[in-house]
Motif scaffolding. Sequence first.
Motif, PDB file in Angstrom:
ATOM      1  N   CYS A   1       0.829  -1.211   0.000  1.00  0.00           N
ATOM      2  CA  CYS A   1       0.000   0.000   0.000  1.00  0.00           C
ATOM      3  C   CYS A   1       0.862   1.260   0.000  1.00  0.00           C
ATOM      4  O   CYS A   1       0.516   2.256  -0.645  1.00  0.00           O
TER       5      CYS A   1
ATOM      6  N   GLY B   1       0.572   3.764  -2.720  1.00  0.00           N
ATOM      7  CA  GLY B   1      -0.117   4.926  -2.176  1.00  0.00           C
ATOM      8  C   GLY B   1       0.676   6.214  -2.260  1.00  0.00           C
ATOM      9  O   GLY B   1       0.095   7.293  -2.460  1.00  0.00           O
TER      10      GLY B   1
ATOM     11  N   LEU C   1      -4.725   4.018   3.343  1.00  0.00           N
ATOM     12  CA  LEU C   1      -3.415   4.654   3.402  1.00  0.00           C
ATOM     13  C   LEU C   1      -3.372   5.909   2.543  1.00  0.00           C
ATOM     14  O   LEU C   1      -2.736   6.898   2.912  1.00  0.00           O
TER      15      LEU C   1
ATOM     16  N   LEU D   1      -2.559  10.066   3.789  1.00  0.00           N
ATOM     17  CA  LEU D   1      -1.327  10.490   3.132  1.00  0.00           C
ATOM     18  C   LEU D   1      -1.592  11.672   2.206  1.00  0.00           C
ATOM     19  O   LEU D   1      -0.803  12.627   2.145  1.00  0.00           O
TER      20      LEU D   1
ATOM     21  N   GLY E   1      -1.657   6.363   8.104  1.00  0.00           N
ATOM     22  CA  GLY E   1      -2.064   5.374   7.112  1.00  0.00           C
ATOM     23  C   GLY E   1      -1.537   3.989   7.428  1.00  0.00           C
ATOM     24  O   GLY E   1      -2.244   2.986   7.258  1.00  0.00           O
TER      25      GLY E   1
END
Length: 246
Positions: free
Chosen positions: A43, A47, A129, A133, A174
């Motif tokens: 992730c 992400g 996440l 973020l 996250g």
Amino acid sequence: MELPLTLQSYKRFFGFGTFGFDPLYPLILLRSLALALATTLLCIAAGLPLAFYLAGLPRRYKTLGLTLVVIPLWTNLLIRTYAWQILLAPESSLAKAAVLLGLAARGDGLYPGTFAVYLGMFCDYLPFLVLPLYASVEKIDWLLADAAKDLGADSKRVFFHALLPQIIPGLTAGIILVFIPAAGQFVIPDLLGGAKTVMLGNAIQQQFGPSRDWPFGSAITVISMLMVLAGLWAYARASAKKGEVL
């Protein structure tokens, strides 16, 4: 029926049973933590660029981009997981493509198996996440990056020394939102991994369901809660030292 207060269930979980050491449940714990860690790393890898991309979109497209990120959460987890069963079945296009690439044997699907579990976990937890973020990326002071470039820093140093420290709060939030629930997830491993992929959540469900061993199931639950609280306590201590608030 009277249930005496004892630590026998905790000893059993860590492998110290009546008939000697049994690594079954310690291995389940390690497997669950490894799955949660791998999900978190996947992730983060996807992400980070996605959050920066969304933050760099023109204002009129940001709402659309964020909506596309959270759309999967509008459907139930079970529905999403059953959809992956169809998409990864032997007759699906993804399975046929995997056969052509030599990633799967002819007639075999991509599910049940480890790959299906990791894919399902990654797609399910990625929004958790990306959203915190993205909130941190939106607040970045890009003048620091410009100053670092003017002082001769390359792109790698600009990211790690000028940008990354500014998004640490969102990244940490996250990671917590992904790692903690992923460590106790049981629906995705159960439906996409089959009986060979038993995780901590599956073990708890087994004890309160078919096995009817509630004391042992309670012990596993307490251990899971203590791990969660330990992680939150460590984060709170680290944040307090830096003067940050989640």
